[in-house]
Design a protein around this motif. Structure first.
Motif, PDB file in Angstrom:
ATOM      1  N   LEU A   3       0.863  -1.320   0.056  1.00  0.00           N
ATOM      2  CA  LEU A   3       0.054   0.104  -0.052  1.00  0.00           C
ATOM      3  C   LEU A   3       1.008   1.333   0.180  1.00  0.00           C
ATOM      4  N   PRO A   4       1.843   1.230   0.915  1.00  0.00           N
ATOM      5  CA  PRO A   4       2.666   2.557   0.596  1.00  0.00           C
ATOM      6  C   PRO A   4       3.252   2.959  -0.469  1.00  0.00           C
ATOM      7  N   ILE A   5       3.711   1.768  -1.319  1.00  0.00           N
ATOM      8  CA  ILE A   5       4.376   1.799  -2.600  1.00  0.00           C
ATOM      9  C   ILE A   5       3.317   2.513  -3.568  1.00  0.00           C
ATOM     10  N   LEU A   6       2.118   1.612  -3.485  1.00  0.00           N
ATOM     11  CA  LEU A   6       0.988   2.494  -4.278  1.00  0.00           C
ATOM     12  C   LEU A   6       0.835   3.863  -4.094  1.00  0.00           C
ATOM     13  N   LEU A   7       0.509   4.015  -2.873  1.00  0.00           N
ATOM     14  CA  LEU A   7       0.240   5.427  -2.590  1.00  0.00           C
ATOM     15  C   LEU A   7       1.223   6.486  -3.235  1.00  0.00           C
ATOM     16  N   LEU A   8       2.605   6.094  -3.092  1.00  0.00           N
ATOM     17  CA  LEU A   8       3.518   6.858  -3.651  1.00  0.00           C
ATOM     18  C   LEU A   8       3.497   6.923  -5.092  1.00  0.00           C
ATOM     19  N   SER A   9       3.210   5.824  -5.666  1.00  0.00           N
ATOM     20  CA  SER A   9       3.330   5.725  -6.924  1.00  0.00           C
ATOM     21  C   SER A   9       1.957   6.814  -7.387  1.00  0.00           C
ATOM     22  N   ALA A  10       1.043   6.733  -6.820  1.00  0.00           N
ATOM     23  CA  ALA A  10      -0.067   7.526  -7.203  1.00  0.00           C
ATOM     24  C   ALA A  10       0.215   9.089  -6.996  1.00  0.00           C
ATOM     25  N   ALA A  11       1.104   9.274  -6.016  1.00  0.00           N
ATOM     26  CA  ALA A  11       1.495  10.786  -5.774  1.00  0.00           C
ATOM     27  C   ALA A  11       2.524  11.057  -6.985  1.00  0.00           C
ATOM     28  N   GLY A  12       3.202  10.300  -7.177  1.00  0.00           N
ATOM     29  CA  GLY A  12       4.355  10.270  -8.175  1.00  0.00           C
ATOM     30  C   GLY A  12       3.743  10.466  -9.681  1.00  0.00           C
ATOM     31  N   PHE A  13       2.448  10.048  -9.854  1.00  0.00           N
ATOM     32  CA  PHE A  13       1.784  10.386 -11.059  1.00  0.00           C
ATOM     33  C   PHE A  13       1.589  11.876 -11.296  1.00  0.00           C
ATOM     34  N   THR A  14       1.133  12.491 -10.084  1.00  0.00           N
ATOM     35  CA  THR A  14       0.586  14.160 -10.179  1.00  0.00           C
ATOM     36  C   THR A  14       2.104  14.689 -10.230  1.00  0.00           C
ATOM     37  N   VAL A  15       3.072  14.247  -9.369  1.00  0.00           N
ATOM     38  CA  VAL A  15       4.304  15.030  -9.376  1.00  0.00           C
ATOM     39  C   VAL A  15       4.813  15.024 -10.986  1.00  0.00           C
ATOM     40  N   LEU A  16       5.046  13.947 -11.644  1.00  0.00           N
ATOM     41  CA  LEU A  16       5.769  13.873 -12.873  1.00  0.00           C
ATOM     42  C   LEU A  16       4.510  14.435 -14.116  1.00  0.00           C
ATOM     43  N   THR A  17       3.309  14.429 -13.784  1.00  0.00           N
ATOM     44  CA  THR A  17       2.369  14.895 -14.696  1.00  0.00           C
ATOM     45  C   THR A  17       2.412  16.480 -14.757  1.00  0.00           C
ATOM     46  N   THR A  18       2.741  17.021 -13.722  1.00  0.00           N
ATOM     47  CA  THR A  18       3.036  18.369 -13.417  1.00  0.00           C
ATOM     48  C   THR A  18       4.162  18.719 -14.327  1.00  0.00           C
TER      49      THR A  18
END
Length: 384
Positions: A3-18
């Motif tokens: 779960l922590p890895i998936l949460l960080l992956s989801a946050a990474g989506f926003t960071v890299l999309t920006t």
């Protein structure tokens, strides 16, 4: 553990999309802010050079902070910056809106990667970061092309506004579900981390990242413009093409995660060789549906793979300070992104859009040569 890895992956989506959403929006931004596409491309250079110049220092400093609060703070900053971008009346305020997230991206990406590796162990570093990298691939699969489609339907400002809301939502998810994670141990100092830069082998790895990303973004920065002006596609079709480009990146992310755990430098050379083929074939195939799909497919697979391969390659080269090594890759990669965007703009103004693929392939060819030299250096470094 997952779960922590998936949460960080989801946050990474926003960071890299920006960071990368602007690639699909450059033509629209240029028209609205009354600048040329090559001038709008300087926004990519500004973001990338800021990451390159400050990323390692910021990462080394913030590595001591508790991860949960740090990651939430970064996402809140991204929400604010995207709001400013959505409201920017001119290129100067838009530049400010791009500067702010450039300060947070290297800290998030390096420390999220280190957190993932700590969870699974260094022997599975590639696969753990591949899960984090899944958020990056999703940014290219969904974030960038959907941003282009939103821009075509409601204007480019809407894309940034929606991204601001998503960043707020991800911050809330991390606040609710991410457990507290301590920073680095007290024995890891700024001086010891920067000591890595005394290694010629480490310097070589950083330069390799610079070259690889320079080659990628010489052409990729202006891919939407290529598809609009040379292929004659409208904004909607460009968005779907970018969607396909990112979708095949899922294959590259998986292949890269497996290959880099075995032979990081060989993986780099293999994917670089195939990338040259995709880049060079793009423009000659621009009016052939199958040819264009094949060229973009090869390029998309190799680009996603090299994002991951370059990142893990640096972390494996410095297992004693993986987060700082990751920040060095991020700095080198963004220096390459900035140089590529700058050089690509010069190529457009001097030789035209049709020359971008060949110009980018030149950087990639040099990176293959450097990777082979680093392979020869590695045994000598081990003996020393």
């Amino acid at each position: 553990m997952l779960l922590p890895i998936l949460l960080l992956s989801a946050a990474g989506f926003t960071v890299l999309t920006t960071e990368f959403i602007i690639v699909g929006l450059l033509p629209a931004i240029a028209r609205d802010l009354e600048v040329s596409v090559s001038q709008a491309g300087l926004l990519v250079t500004l973001f990338a050079f800021t990451v390159a110049a400050l990323g390692p220092f910021l990462t080394a400093y913030f590595a001591r902070f508790e991860r949960k609060r740090l990651f939430i703070g970064i996402l809140l900053m991204f929400a604010f910056a995207n709001t400013v971008a959505a409201l920017a009346p001119n290129i100067w305020l838009m530049a400010f809106a791009r500067l702010l997230p450039a300060l947070g991206l290297p800290v998030f990406w390096a420390l999220a990667s280190e957190t993932a590796v700590n969870i699974v162990g260094p022997e599975y570093a590639g696969r753990a970061i591949a899960k984090i990298g899944f958020g990056i691939v999703c940014a290219t699969v969904f974030g960038i092309p959907v941003g282009t489609l939103i821009s075509d339907a409601w204007g480019w400002r809407s894309a940034f506004a929606i991204l601001a809301v998503i960043a707020l939502a991800k911050a809330l998810l991390l606040w609710v579900y991410l457990p507290a994670v301590k920073g680095v141990k007290e024995g890891v100092t700024l001086r010891s981390q920067f000591g890595l830069l005394r290694s010629p082998l480490m310097i070589g790895h950083i330069v390799l990242s610079v070259l690889v990303f320079s080659g990628m973004f010489t052409a990729y920065t202006y891919l939407a413009d290529i598809l609009e002006r040379l292929a004659g596609f409208d904004g909607t079709l460009v968005g779907w093409c970018l969607m396909g480009f990112g979708a095949v990146g899922l294959i590259g992310n998986s292949l890269g995660g497996r290959m880099v755990d075995r032979h990081p430098l060989i993986a780099s050379m293999v994917f670089c060789a195939f990338m040259i083929g995709g880049m060079v074939a793009l423009v000659p195939s621009i009016h052939s549906t199958l040819g264009l799909a094949a060229a973009m497919g090869v390029w998309g697979v190799t680009q996603a793979a090299l994002f991951l391969v370059s990142h893990v390659r640096l972390m494996k080269a410095a297992p004693q300070a993986p987060a700082f090594a990751a920040s060095l890759n991020i700095a080198g990669a963004n220096l390459g992104i900035g140089l590529g965007a700058l050089f690509g703009g010069h190529v457009i103004d001097t030789y035209g859009l049709g020359s971008l693929g060949f110009a980018g392939a030149g950087f990639i060819l040099v990176s293959i040569i450097l990777a082979s030299l680093l392979m020869a250096m590695k045994p000598r470094a081990a003996c020393a």
